[in-house]
Design a protein around this motif. Structure first.
Motif, PDB file in Angstrom:
ATOM      1  N   GLU A  89       0.830  -1.209   0.000  1.00 44.99           N
ATOM      2  CA  GLU A  89       0.000   0.000   0.000  1.00 44.99           C
ATOM      3  C   GLU A  89       0.865   1.260   0.000  1.00 44.99           C
ATOM      4  N   ALA A  90       2.045   1.207   0.603  1.00 44.79           N
ATOM      5  CA  ALA A  90       2.945   2.364   0.585  1.00 44.79           C
ATOM      6  C   ALA A  90       3.383   2.653  -0.856  1.00 44.79           C
ATOM      7  N   TYR A  91       3.739   1.591  -1.585  1.00 44.34           N
ATOM      8  CA  TYR A  91       4.134   1.758  -2.989  1.00 44.34           C
ATOM      9  C   TYR A  91       2.976   2.361  -3.784  1.00 44.34           C
ATOM     10  N   TRP A  92       1.780   1.843  -3.587  1.00 47.79           N
ATOM     11  CA  TRP A  92       0.625   2.326  -4.340  1.00 47.79           C
ATOM     12  C   TRP A  92       0.347   3.794  -4.042  1.00 47.79           C
ATOM     13  N   CYS A  93       0.503   4.201  -2.791  1.00 46.54           N
ATOM     14  CA  CYS A  93       0.250   5.596  -2.426  1.00 46.54           C
ATOM     15  C   CYS A  93       1.147   6.542  -3.236  1.00 46.54           C
ATOM     16  N   GLY A  94       2.439   6.225  -3.303  1.00 45.72           N
ATOM     17  CA  GLY A  94       3.347   7.061  -4.082  1.00 45.72           C
ATOM     18  C   GLY A  94       3.072   6.972  -5.574  1.00 45.72           C
TER      19      GLY A  94
END
Length: 211
Positions: A89-94
């Protein structure tokens, strides 16, 4: 709609910022909300949102994070990127943030007015497998639901100024600022030097302030 930079860089920019968010949280133990805040006040973030090829295509996400930390006076030795699926989810946020910043032409600071990292994380489960156009639709609806504000007021709030502080910083009369924000006076009829002073302090173009 005018996009932030040439579309040929978008895919790389999304991958780089996705990796940067993941690296900041997973490897450097930085809260995503803190990393986002550093991004939108930094030279690194400003170069990224303008589409400087050195930042949106010429480096890895980890390199972007390390330069950002250095700019903020935080020393971090480079570490091998650790990838855990729990941090997807961190990757997707960026990744999605980079897309919408390019699509909308807004700065990261302007976007933070409409959506926070917590909001992005909450959207992850329902949107991470959807097309970017679905996220665009969600953002357009979020923006349209915001209380009506004049452009001058929006930019003032984004920069964190009160009306009085903006008047003191620009030399524009407080009452005039209030009237422009309330619509009692048409900012398009203001003198060029007045609009320039406001735009210069609010870090936007003169055209951005015109209703």
């Amino acid at each position: 709609m005018i996009h932030a930079y040439d579309e040929s860089y978008v895919h790389d920019a999304m991958c780089i910022l996705g990796e940067a968010f993941e690296y900041a949280q997973n490897t450097c133990d930085i809260a995503l909300s803190d990393f986002y805040a550093m991004l939108f006040v930094s030279h690194v973030g400003k170069q990224f949102e303008k589409g400087n090829p050195k930042y949106v295509a010429g480096r890895t996400g980890a390199e972007l994070v390390l330069e950002l930390l250095s700019e903020c006076g935080l020393v971090h030795h480079e570490k091998k990127r650790e990838v855990f699926y729990d941090y997807a989810e961190a990757y997707w946020c960026g990744w999605i943030l980079a897309y919408y910043q390019w699509y909308s032409g807004m700065t990261f600071k302007q976007l933070s007015y409409y959506i926070t990292v917590t909001d992005l994380i909450n959207l992850y489960s329902s949107l991470h497998e959807a097309s970017v156009h679905k996220f665009t639709d969600v953002m357009e609806k979020r923006i349209s639901r915001q209380p009506h504000r004049s452009k001058l007021q929006k930019y003032r709030l984004l920069q964190g100024y009160t009306q009085k502080e903006l008047a003191e910083q620009t030399g524009v009369a407080l009452r005039m600022i209030q009237q422009y924000e309330q619509g009692a006076k048409d900012i398009k009829k203001a003198s060029a030097i007045t609009v320039y002073a406001l735009a210069n302090r609010l870090h936007c173009s003169m055209e951005d302030l015109l209703e």
